[in-house]
Design an enzyme around this catalytic site. Structure first.
Site, PDB file in Angstrom:
ATOM      1  N   HIS A 253       0.819  -1.209   0.000  1.00 61.85           N
ATOM      2  CA  HIS A 253       0.000   0.000   0.000  1.00 61.85           C
ATOM      3  C   HIS A 253       0.858   1.268   0.000  1.00 61.85           C
ATOM      4  CE1 HIS A 253      -0.441  -0.184   4.720  1.00 61.85           C
ATOM      5  NE2 HIS A 253       0.815  -0.077   4.337  1.00 61.85           N
ATOM      6  N   ASN A 254       0.367   2.267  -0.695  1.00 60.69           N
ATOM      7  CA  ASN A 254       0.971   3.603  -0.773  1.00 60.69           C
ATOM      8  C   ASN A 254       2.269   3.647  -1.566  1.00 60.69           C
ATOM      9  OD1 ASN A 254      -1.121   4.351   0.994  1.00 60.69           O
ATOM     10  ND2 ASN A 254       0.179   4.114   2.780  1.00 60.69           N
TER      11      ASN A 254
END
Length: 350
Positions: A253-254
């Site tokens: 994620h991210n």
């Protein structure tokens, strides 16, 4: 791209509501501001006066000191680092407090919306002329698919997913919480848009952090079979134009990957890592989170990257280091091994 989003945000919420739900406190000097309403929860660098944020990683201390957030979940020790315009919401575990606050702002995010509907192709999906949908594929409510794209057998296109033109989604792939550009190829079994691996860890158990970001895949990207790309927690996971990703790659994620990067099989990229344009990573590489790999950098196969890499450099080994230094270390170890063997010809315990 104008898009309605994947979650229905709730709020605003007062600071009193937030600290009550998140097991935090407002210092006495700020109690008069407890009725102040926050409309959203955002990262330190994106938050404005009507937003709440959090701080739990010293790598982001500089962002804490200049944040425009109206309020921030922080530890008692970090509260003094906030700008005067931000209200400290003091918590023993700011990350866990942030996770609990997310529940108020995104009450429906606990169960991801994949492909609601009563037929394989939902009647609310927007399918342009020339799209080919093979048997067994499922197209969720509110999804949109552009002209010339092929959705192979058994693929699942989730709620409100947007896919551009002239692309290919392979057999058995699943796409949720994602916006995908033109001429994107996603091979069989790939998983795009599932939960990021986010937990506030503690002795009483690990508290799940809702993942309310998206995956953005730009034009001309190719993603190999059985690779996985997690959606962002608050920000988006982004794959830049023209990037090529091999089979069995994990992108957390991210993560932000720039344009025209090449990532070979079995590589794992940890959360919030940034790859600038034209980075090349050999097979079975791994990175820690929250680092930056500069434009044009090259990383040798089976390397473990534990720190940021300047642009244009070639690194290898575990922990990864500049290629020349790594080669010298390997050569020295080889010489030492040969010397030991020569000094102890009868030693069979090597």
């Amino acid at each position: 791209m104008d898009h309605p989003g994947f979650w229905a945000p709730a709020g605003p919420h007062t600071l009193f509501d937030l600290v009550a739900h998140a097991d935090a406190t407002i210092p006495e000097a700020f109690l008069s501001l407890g009725g102040r309403k926050m409309v959203a929860i955002r990262t330190l660098d994106e938050a404005g006066p009507d937003d709440v944020s959090f701080f739990d990683n010293r790598k982001y201390l500089a962002a804490l000191k200049v944040t425009r957030a109206g309020a921030v979940f922080v530890s008692q020790a970090s509260a003094t680092q906030l700008p005067e315009t931000s209200v400290p919401l003091v918590a023993r575990d700011p990350y866990r407090a942030f996770a609990r606050a997310l529940e108020l702002f995104f009450p429906d995010a606990g169960t991801p919306k994949v492909a609601p509907g009563t037929s394989p192709v939902d009647e609310t999906a927007q399918i342009e002329d020339g799209v080919i949908i093979e048997p067994g594929a499922v197209i969720g409510a509110g999804a949109s698919i552009g002209r010339g794209t092929r959705i192979a057998a058994g693929a699942v296109i989730g709620y409100r997913v947007a896919i551009g033109r002239d692309g290919f989604i392979g057999p058995g792939a699943s796409i949720t919480h994602a916006l995908i550009g033109n001429r994107v190829i996603i091979h069989a079994g790939a998983r795009v848009g599932q939960d990021g691996f986010g937990f506030a860890m503690g002795p009483g158990g690990h508290y799940k952090v809702r993942q309310v970001g998206r995956v953005i895949i730009q034009d001309d990207v190719e993603i190999g079979a059985n690779s996985t790309i997690d959606r962002g927690a608050l920000k988006d996971t982004i794959i830049g134009e023209g990037t090529k990703i091999d089979n069995l790659v994990q992108i957390a994620h991210n993560v932000v990957i720039g344009r025209h990067c090449v990532i070979a099989a079995l590589t794992g990229i940890s959360g919030s890592t940034v790859l600038e344009d034209y980075v090349a990573m050999g097979g079975q590489c791994g990175t820690v989170g929250h680092i930056r790999i500069g434009a044009g950098a090259q990383i040798g196969a089976q390397s473990g990257v534990s720190s940021s890499i300047p642009r244009g450099e070639r690194w290898g080994g575990t922990p990864a280091k500049p290629m020349a230094a790594w080669a010298r270390e390997v050569a020295l170890l080889k010489r030492l091994a040969k010397r030991k063997a020569a000094d102890n010809p009868g030693d069979t315990n090597d």
